[in-house]
Design a protein around this motif. Structure first.
Motif, PDB file in Angstrom:
ATOM      1  N   UNK A  91     -16.406   5.329  -2.726  1.00 56.13           N
ATOM      2  CA  UNK A  91     -16.171   4.378  -1.648  1.00 56.13           C
ATOM      3  C   UNK A  91     -15.058   4.900  -0.756  1.00 56.13           C
ATOM      4  N   UNK A  92     -15.210   4.721   0.544  1.00 61.25           N
ATOM      5  CA  UNK A  92     -14.226   5.208   1.507  1.00 61.25           C
ATOM      6  C   UNK A  92     -13.908   4.088   2.490  1.00 61.25           C
ATOM      7  N   UNK A  93     -12.610   3.842   2.728  1.00 65.46           N
ATOM      8  CA  UNK A  93     -12.223   2.795   3.668  1.00 65.46           C
ATOM      9  C   UNK A  93     -11.460   3.323   4.870  1.00 65.46           C
ATOM     10  N   UNK A  94     -11.334   4.637   4.991  1.00 67.35           N
ATOM     11  CA  UNK A  94     -10.632   5.209   6.134  1.00 67.35           C
ATOM     12  C   UNK A  94     -11.315   4.771   7.432  1.00 67.35           C
ATOM     13  N   UNK A 105     -27.406  10.387   2.294  1.00 62.31           N
ATOM     14  CA  UNK A 105     -27.556   8.952   2.519  1.00 62.31           C
ATOM     15  C   UNK A 105     -26.268   8.352   3.072  1.00 62.31           C
ATOM     16  N   UNK A 106     -26.399   7.130   3.595  1.00 59.38           N
ATOM     17  CA  UNK A 106     -25.256   6.365   4.095  1.00 59.38           C
ATOM     18  C   UNK A 106     -25.423   4.919   3.641  1.00 59.38           C
ATOM     19  N   UNK A 107     -24.335   4.309   3.208  1.00 58.76           N
ATOM     20  CA  UNK A 107     -24.332   2.859   2.977  1.00 58.76           C
ATOM     21  C   UNK A 107     -23.042   2.298   3.560  1.00 58.76           C
ATOM     22  N   UNK A 108     -23.188   1.450   4.581  1.00 58.40           N
ATOM     23  CA  UNK A 108     -22.055   0.800   5.227  1.00 58.40           C
ATOM     24  C   UNK A 108     -22.030  -0.664   4.808  1.00 58.40           C
ATOM     25  N   UNK A 109     -20.852  -1.180   4.473  1.00 59.76           N
ATOM     26  CA  UNK A 109     -20.723  -2.573   4.054  1.00 59.76           C
ATOM     27  C   UNK A 109     -19.599  -3.249   4.822  1.00 59.76           C
ATOM     28  N   UNK A 134       0.811  -1.208   0.000  1.00 56.89           N
ATOM     29  CA  UNK A 134       0.000   0.000   0.000  1.00 56.89           C
ATOM     30  C   UNK A 134       0.847   1.262   0.000  1.00 56.89           C
ATOM     31  N   UNK A 135       1.937   1.249   0.754  1.00 57.40           N
ATOM     32  CA  UNK A 135       2.819   2.414   0.780  1.00 57.40           C
ATOM     33  C   UNK A 135       3.411   2.692  -0.599  1.00 57.40           C
ATOM     34  N   UNK A 136       3.742   1.648  -1.321  1.00 55.51           N
ATOM     35  CA  UNK A 136       4.316   1.826  -2.661  1.00 55.51           C
ATOM     36  C   UNK A 136       3.273   2.294  -3.679  1.00 55.51           C
ATOM     37  N   UNK A 137       2.005   1.995  -3.384  1.00 52.16           N
ATOM     38  CA  UNK A 137       0.930   2.392  -4.297  1.00 52.16           C
ATOM     39  C   UNK A 137       0.270   3.703  -3.871  1.00 52.16           C
ATOM     40  N   UNK A 138       0.692   4.235  -2.715  1.00 50.95           N
ATOM     41  CA  UNK A 138       0.107   5.452  -2.152  1.00 50.95           C
ATOM     42  C   UNK A 138      -1.358   5.234  -1.771  1.00 50.95           C
ATOM     43  N   UNK A 139      -1.657   4.020  -1.282  1.00 53.22           N
ATOM     44  CA  UNK A 139      -2.992   3.707  -0.785  1.00 53.22           C
ATOM     45  C   UNK A 139      -2.815   2.994   0.559  1.00 53.22           C
ATOM     46  N   UNK A 140      -3.919   2.705   1.221  1.00 46.95           N
ATOM     47  CA  UNK A 140      -3.851   2.019   2.502  1.00 46.95           C
ATOM     48  C   UNK A 140      -3.668   0.520   2.308  1.00 46.95           C
ATOM     49  N   UNK A 141      -3.180  -0.149   3.361  1.00 44.87           N
ATOM     50  CA  UNK A 141      -3.134  -1.597   3.337  1.00 44.87           C
ATOM     51  C   UNK A 141      -4.515  -2.199   3.218  1.00 44.87           C
ATOM     52  N   UNK A 142      -5.512  -1.506   3.787  1.00 44.71           N
ATOM     53  CA  UNK A 142      -6.902  -1.963   3.669  1.00 44.71           C
ATOM     54  C   UNK A 142      -7.334  -2.013   2.211  1.00 44.71           C
ATOM     55  N   UNK A 143      -6.914  -1.015   1.449  1.00 44.23           N
ATOM     56  CA  UNK A 143      -7.263  -0.962   0.032  1.00 44.23           C
ATOM     57  C   UNK A 143      -6.685  -2.162  -0.708  1.00 44.23           C
ATOM     58  N   UNK A 144      -5.427  -2.498  -0.398  1.00 43.71           N
ATOM     59  CA  UNK A 144      -4.800  -3.663  -1.025  1.00 43.71           C
ATOM     60  C   UNK A 144      -5.575  -4.926  -0.662  1.00 43.71           C
ATOM     61  N   UNK A 145      -5.962  -5.045   0.612  1.00 45.07           N
ATOM     62  CA  UNK A 145      -6.736  -6.207   1.037  1.00 45.07           C
ATOM     63  C   UNK A 145      -8.054  -6.315   0.311  1.00 45.07           C
ATOM     64  N   UNK A 199     -16.386  -0.776   4.386  1.00 43.32           N
ATOM     65  CA  UNK A 199     -16.434   0.370   3.489  1.00 43.32           C
ATOM     66  C   UNK A 199     -17.682   1.196   3.769  1.00 43.32           C
ATOM     67  N   UNK A 200     -17.600   2.479   3.451  1.00 40.17           N
ATOM     68  CA  UNK A 200     -18.788   3.320   3.427  1.00 40.17           C
ATOM     69  C   UNK A 200     -18.887   3.913   2.033  1.00 40.17           C
ATOM     70  N   UNK A 201     -20.110   4.010   1.516  1.00 37.97           N
ATOM     71  CA  UNK A 201     -20.330   4.527   0.172  1.00 37.97           C
ATOM     72  C   UNK A 201     -21.159   5.797   0.257  1.00 37.97           C
ATOM     73  N   UNK A 202     -20.671   6.847  -0.390  1.00 37.45           N
ATOM     74  CA  UNK A 202     -21.389   8.111  -0.480  1.00 37.45           C
ATOM     75  C   UNK A 202     -21.874   8.283  -1.918  1.00 37.45           C
ATOM     76  N   UNK A 203     -23.105   8.756  -2.078  1.00 33.32           N
ATOM     77  CA  UNK A 203     -23.655   8.913  -3.423  1.00 33.32           C
ATOM     78  C   UNK A 203     -24.348  10.254  -3.558  1.00 33.32           C
TER      79      UNK A 203
END
Length: 279
Positions: free
Chosen positions: A235-238, A212-216, A36-47, A224-228
């Motif tokens: 999609x947000x994984x923070x 709205x809110x959508x939690x998955x 994730x660090x090499x891709x500039x994203x979180x480890x969660x994103x890689x997972x 994840x949470x999805x905003x529309x």
């Protein structure tokens, strides 16, 4: 972080790509956080990429090929996962929804897609695209009804929806469509396929008045949470953001009617719409 899910590579191109990513990462001796660090994203994103929850985009695939020294393997093959029957802004969320074990959603303005009938969906899509050819609307309705099939499994996923009264009062498609729509939701409740609470007008101000809110939640990937918005979605994984929105949803359930009272309200409103249809 939970370990990556064992995927059946034959199940989908996205699952195959996720399995190959996990293999290449482990061969390089990297953790999800390291990559994730090499891709500039979180480890969660890689997972989530490895668990086939997220769709691999070309810009990320290009970085993966460089980080893992895989030539152009991921860039070439990610194109197979890019095709979707859903609008571009929602495609990734639909992929995640299909893998989720729990879905919690607050709908302020319309009945959410997983609880819609075909005719309600048709009225919504026609309102979105009033000049579109009929075949375009038909394709959108078909795709939406295919999404609903994830609820065919009686054990998975858990669906918990808070419906704003405004979504029920807006006569979308006319009284007949609304009668069928509300009876359909009541039927889903009776079949134990959804937990539904109505947030009535008289509850006043509440924690999610801005949208709205959508939690998955997932078996082997971070939530994840999805905003529309209008024609947009994200999609947000923070973890802090997900925790905040989960708390917001809890506030909504506390302000909403209990499930039993909500069912009574839905069935009463369905009867009212039926009377409008046949005065």
């Amino acid at each position: 972080m939970p370990g990556p899910k064992d995927l059946d590579p034959s199940s989908s191109p996205r699952a195959l790509l996720g399995a190959e990513l996990r293999h290449a990462r482990e061969r390089a001796g990297l953790s999800q956080e390291d990559l994730g660090q090499r891709l500039f994203v979180s480890g969660s994103f890689v997972g989530q990429l490895e668990a086939a929850v997220r769709r691999m985009q070309p810009e990320i695939a290009r970085l993966i090929d460089v980080a893992l020294d895989t030539g152009d393997f991921f860039l070439r093959n990610c194109q197979a996962t890019a095709k979707s029957k859903y609008p571009e802004h929602f495609a990734e969320a639909a992929d995640a929804e299909a893998e989720a074990t729990e879905i919690r959603e607050y709908a302020p303005l319309l009945i959410p897609g997983l609880l819609q009938t075909a005719e309600y969906a048709r009225a919504v899509f026609r309102a979105y695209q009033p000049t579109a050819p009929q075949r375009v609307v038909d394709d959108l309705v078909t795709a939406r009804m295919e999404r609903v099939r994830i609820l065919d499994d009686p054990a998975d996923p858990l669906l918990w929806v808070v419906l704003d009264e405004a979504a029920l009062r807006r006569t979308t498609g006319g009284p007949k469509v609304m009668t069928e729509a509300l009876r359909h939701i009541a039927g889903m409740i009776h079949q134990s396929r959804a937990i539904v609470q109505v947030l009535p007008f008289d509850s006043g101000a509440h924690a999610s008045m801005e949208g709205s809110i959508k939690l998955m939640d997932f078996m082997e990937a971070p939530p994840l949470v999805y905003y529309e918005g209008v024609g947009t979605g994200r999609l947000e994984d923070d973890p802090a953001t997900v925790r905040h929105q989960r708390r917001t949803f809890e506030f909504l359930t506390a302000a909403a009617l209990p499930p039993e009272n909500s069912l009574v309200m839905l069935e009463t409103m369905a009867q009212d719409y039926a009377h409008e249809e046949h005065p």
